[in-house]
Design a protein around this motif. Structure first.
Motif, PDB file in Angstrom:
ATOM      1  N   ASN A 223       0.808  -1.220   0.000  1.00  0.00           N
ATOM      2  CA  ASN A 223       0.000   0.000   0.000  1.00  0.00           C
ATOM      3  C   ASN A 223       0.843   1.272   0.000  1.00  0.00           C
ATOM      4  O   ASN A 223       0.302   2.366   0.160  1.00  0.00           O
ATOM      5  CB  ASN A 223      -0.925   0.004   1.219  1.00  0.00           C
ATOM      6  N   ALA A 224       2.144   1.134  -0.172  1.00  0.00           N
ATOM      7  CA  ALA A 224       3.008   2.317  -0.224  1.00  0.00           C
ATOM      8  C   ALA A 224       2.563   3.225  -1.366  1.00  0.00           C
ATOM      9  O   ALA A 224       2.218   2.736  -2.452  1.00  0.00           O
ATOM     10  CB  ALA A 224       4.459   1.896  -0.420  1.00  0.00           C
ATOM     11  N   PRO A 225       2.567   4.544  -1.156  1.00  0.00           N
ATOM     12  CA  PRO A 225       2.092   5.466  -2.190  1.00  0.00           C
ATOM     13  C   PRO A 225       2.963   5.527  -3.434  1.00  0.00           C
ATOM     14  O   PRO A 225       2.500   5.901  -4.501  1.00  0.00           O
ATOM     15  CB  PRO A 225       2.065   6.822  -1.469  1.00  0.00           C
ATOM     16  N   VAL A 226       4.224   5.165  -3.289  1.00  0.00           N
ATOM     17  CA  VAL A 226       5.131   5.196  -4.440  1.00  0.00           C
ATOM     18  C   VAL A 226       5.607   3.778  -4.733  1.00  0.00           C
ATOM     19  O   VAL A 226       6.095   3.077  -3.846  1.00  0.00           O
ATOM     20  CB  VAL A 226       6.349   6.110  -4.193  1.00  0.00           C
ATOM     21  N   LYS A 227       5.436   3.382  -5.984  1.00  0.00           N
ATOM     22  CA  LYS A 227       5.846   2.047  -6.412  1.00  0.00           C
ATOM     23  C   LYS A 227       6.994   2.185  -7.413  1.00  0.00           C
ATOM     24  O   LYS A 227       6.845   2.833  -8.445  1.00  0.00           O
ATOM     25  CB  LYS A 227       4.663   1.307  -7.040  1.00  0.00           C
ATOM     26  N   VAL A 228       8.123   1.578  -7.064  1.00  0.00           N
ATOM     27  CA  VAL A 228       9.311   1.628  -7.906  1.00  0.00           C
ATOM     28  C   VAL A 228       9.561   0.239  -8.485  1.00  0.00           C
ATOM     29  O   VAL A 228       9.661  -0.735  -7.740  1.00  0.00           O
ATOM     30  CB  VAL A 228      10.549   2.082  -7.107  1.00  0.00           C
ATOM     31  N   VAL A 229       9.640   0.156  -9.792  1.00  0.00           N
ATOM     32  CA  VAL A 229       9.916  -1.120 -10.461  1.00  0.00           C
ATOM     33  C   VAL A 229      11.304  -1.057 -11.082  1.00  0.00           C
ATOM     34  O   VAL A 229      11.598  -0.147 -11.861  1.00  0.00           O
ATOM     35  CB  VAL A 229       8.879  -1.434 -11.556  1.00  0.00           C
ATOM     36  N   GLU A 230      12.149  -2.013 -10.709  1.00  0.00           N
ATOM     37  CA  GLU A 230      13.469  -2.126 -11.316  1.00  0.00           C
ATOM     38  C   GLU A 230      13.418  -3.174 -12.418  1.00  0.00           C
ATOM     39  O   GLU A 230      13.004  -4.306 -12.178  1.00  0.00           O
ATOM     40  CB  GLU A 230      14.522  -2.545 -10.286  1.00  0.00           C
ATOM     41  N   LEU A 231      13.856  -2.816 -13.614  1.00  0.00           N
ATOM     42  CA  LEU A 231      14.046  -3.781 -14.686  1.00  0.00           C
ATOM     43  C   LEU A 231      15.524  -4.122 -14.709  1.00  0.00           C
ATOM     44  O   LEU A 231      16.378  -3.227 -14.850  1.00  0.00           O
ATOM     45  CB  LEU A 231      13.611  -3.211 -16.036  1.00  0.00           C
ATOM     46  N   GLY A 232      15.830  -5.416 -14.522  1.00  0.00           N
ATOM     47  CA  GLY A 232      17.234  -5.781 -14.419  1.00  0.00           C
ATOM     48  C   GLY A 232      17.580  -7.110 -15.047  1.00  0.00           C
ATOM     49  O   GLY A 232      16.715  -7.918 -15.384  1.00  0.00           O
ATOM     50  N   ASP A 233      18.879  -7.315 -15.204  1.00  0.00           N
ATOM     51  CA  ASP A 233      19.457  -8.554 -15.723  1.00  0.00           C
ATOM     52  C   ASP A 233      20.487  -8.999 -14.692  1.00  0.00           C
ATOM     53  O   ASP A 233      21.374  -8.229 -14.312  1.00  0.00           O
ATOM     54  CB  ASP A 233      20.123  -8.286 -17.080  1.00  0.00           C
ATOM     55  N   TYR A 234      20.399 -10.238 -14.227  1.00  0.00           N
ATOM     56  CA  TYR A 234      21.273 -10.708 -13.159  1.00  0.00           C
ATOM     57  C   TYR A 234      22.744 -10.768 -13.566  1.00  0.00           C
ATOM     58  O   TYR A 234      23.619 -10.888 -12.702  1.00  0.00           O
ATOM     59  CB  TYR A 234      20.808 -12.074 -12.660  1.00  0.00           C
ATOM     60  N   LYS A 235      23.039 -10.655 -14.850  1.00  0.00           N
ATOM     61  CA  LYS A 235      24.425 -10.636 -15.305  1.00  0.00           C
ATOM     62  C   LYS A 235      24.948  -9.218 -15.523  1.00  0.00           C
ATOM     63  O   LYS A 235      26.112  -9.027 -15.887  1.00  0.00           O
ATOM     64  CB  LYS A 235      24.571 -11.439 -16.609  1.00  0.00           C
ATOM     65  N   CYS A 236      24.113  -8.242 -15.280  1.00  0.00           N
ATOM     66  CA  CYS A 236      24.460  -6.842 -15.547  1.00  0.00           C
ATOM     67  C   CYS A 236      25.285  -6.245 -14.397  1.00  0.00           C
ATOM     68  O   CYS A 236      24.809  -6.192 -13.264  1.00  0.00           O
ATOM     69  CB  CYS A 236      23.173  -6.050 -15.754  1.00  0.00           C
ATOM     70  N   PRO A 237      26.528  -5.804 -14.658  1.00  0.00           N
ATOM     71  CA  PRO A 237      27.352  -5.206 -13.605  1.00  0.00           C
ATOM     72  C   PRO A 237      26.718  -3.963 -12.971  1.00  0.00           C
ATOM     73  O   PRO A 237      26.859  -3.742 -11.768  1.00  0.00           O
ATOM     74  CB  PRO A 237      28.651  -4.843 -14.342  1.00  0.00           C
ATOM     75  N   SER A 238      26.018  -3.176 -13.770  1.00  0.00           N
ATOM     76  CA  SER A 238      25.364  -1.986 -13.214  1.00  0.00           C
ATOM     77  C   SER A 238      24.218  -2.372 -12.283  1.00  0.00           C
ATOM     78  O   SER A 238      23.955  -1.683 -11.288  1.00  0.00           O
ATOM     79  CB  SER A 238      24.838  -1.091 -14.346  1.00  0.00           C
ATOM     80  N   CYS A 239      23.551  -3.485 -12.607  1.00  0.00           N
ATOM     81  CA  CYS A 239      22.489  -3.970 -11.725  1.00  0.00           C
ATOM     82  C   CYS A 239      23.074  -4.439 -10.397  1.00  0.00           C
ATOM     83  O   CYS A 239      22.454  -4.299  -9.339  1.00  0.00           O
ATOM     84  CB  CYS A 239      21.715  -5.111 -12.387  1.00  0.00           C
ATOM     85  N   LYS A 240      24.265  -5.015 -10.454  1.00  0.00           N
ATOM     86  CA  LYS A 240      24.959  -5.411  -9.227  1.00  0.00           C
ATOM     87  C   LYS A 240      25.216  -4.186  -8.363  1.00  0.00           C
ATOM     88  O   LYS A 240      24.981  -4.204  -7.147  1.00  0.00           O
ATOM     89  CB  LYS A 240      26.284  -6.104  -9.560  1.00  0.00           C
ATOM     90  N   TYR A 241      25.677  -3.107  -8.974  1.00  0.00           N
ATOM     91  CA  TYR A 241      25.908  -1.860  -8.239  1.00  0.00           C
ATOM     92  C   TYR A 241      24.598  -1.365  -7.630  1.00  0.00           C
ATOM     93  O   TYR A 241      24.568  -0.950  -6.464  1.00  0.00           O
ATOM     94  CB  TYR A 241      26.484  -0.800  -9.178  1.00  0.00           C
ATOM     95  N   PHE A 242      23.533  -1.423  -8.409  1.00  0.00           N
ATOM     96  CA  PHE A 242      22.234  -0.968  -7.911  1.00  0.00           C
ATOM     97  C   PHE A 242      21.828  -1.788  -6.689  1.00  0.00           C
ATOM     98  O   PHE A 242      21.399  -1.239  -5.676  1.00  0.00           O
ATOM     99  CB  PHE A 242      21.168  -1.097  -9.005  1.00  0.00           C
TER     100      PHE A 242
END
Length: 207
Positions: free
Chosen positions: A40-59
Motif C-alpha cells: 500500500n506504499a504510495p510510491v511504487k518503484v519497479v526495477e528492470l534488471g538482468d542478473y548478469k548486468c554489472p550496473s544492476c549489481k551496483y544498484f
C-alpha cells in the motif's frame, strides 16, 4: 508582417508544448512481481534488471539499501523487480531461478536477489547454470524446495512470465539495465540516487 508571423509561430509552438497531453504511466501488474515493502506504499518503484548486468549489481548493493533505509522501511516506497534479460543465455537461466523462488517465497526472492549479485560472474562467461543457482540457494539456506527449484529451471516453467517482462521492456523503449519506473513513469537516470530521490519525492506528492 514577418515579425508578426514569427511571433505567431512561437506562440503556437509554446501552446503545443503547454497543452500537450502528458504521457500516461505504463500499465504494470504489480501483484505479479516480487515486492519489497508495503503493497500500500504510495510510491511504487519497479526495477528492470538482468542478473548478469554489472550496473544492476551496483544498484543492488549500493542504491537498493539506500532506498530501503530512506523509503521502503518507512512505508513510503515499495520496490518491485521485473526481468529484462539480454546479456547472455544464462541471464534467462538466472531469471528462471528467481521466478521459481519468487513463486515459492517472496521474501526468499529478495535474499536470492542479493546473493546472486554478490556472486555475479563475468558478464562474458556463462556462469549462471542451473546447478550453480540451486547450490547458491542451498548455501544461503533459502526456505524453498531445492528439487522444485531445479525442476522449474530446467523445464523453464516460468518462461512465459519472463517473456512478458521482456515485452514490457521493449514496449516501453527500455534499452539498458537497471531502468526504473516510478509510479509507472520511466526514469531517465536510474543510477543517480539524487535523481531517484527527486522522482520519488515528486511522485509522493502526486506529481
Amino acid at each position: 508582417m514577418i515579425w508578426i508571423t514569427a511571433v505567431c509561430i512561437v506562440a503556437i509552438i509554446a501552446a503545443v508544448i503547454v497543452f500537450r497531453p502528458k504521457e500516461a504511466p505504463a500499465q504494470i501488474a504489480y501483484d505479479k512481481l516480487p515486492r519489497l515493502g508495503d503493497a500500500n506504499a504510495p510510491v511504487k518503484v519497479v526495477e528492470l534488471g538482468d542478473y548478469k548486468c554489472p550496473s544492476c549489481k551496483y544498484f543492488s548493493q549500493t542504491i537498493e539499501p539506500q532506498l530501503k533505509k530512506d523509503y521502503i522501511d518507512k512505508g513510503q516506497v515499495a520496490l518491485y523487480f521485473s526481468n529484462f534479460v539480454f546479456i547472455g543465455p544464462d541471464s534467462n537461466t538466472a531469471a528462471l531461478a528467481a521466478q521459481s523462488i519468487y513463486h515459492q517465497n517472496n521474501d526468499a526472492f529478495w535474499k536470492f536477489y542479493d546473493v546472486v549479485y554478490k556472486n555475479q560472474g563475468d558478464e562474458k562467461v556463462q556462469w549462471a547454470t542451473p546447478q550453480f543457482l540451486v547450490d547458491l540457494a542451498k548455501k544461503e539456506k533459502l526456505p524453498v524446495d531445492y528439487d522444485l527449484l531445479l525442476k522449474d529451471i530446467t523445464t523453464k516453467k516460468y518462461q512465459n512470465e519472463i517473456d512478458e517482462h521482456n515485452e514490457f521492456a521493449r514496449k516501453n523503449q527500455v534499452n539498458s539495465t537497471p531502468t526504473l519506473f516510478i509510479n509507472g513513469k520511466k526514469l531517465d537516470n536510474s543510477m543517480d540516487y539524487n535523481a531517484i530521490k527527486a522522482a520519488i519525492d515528486k511522485a509522493g506528492k502526486g506529481e
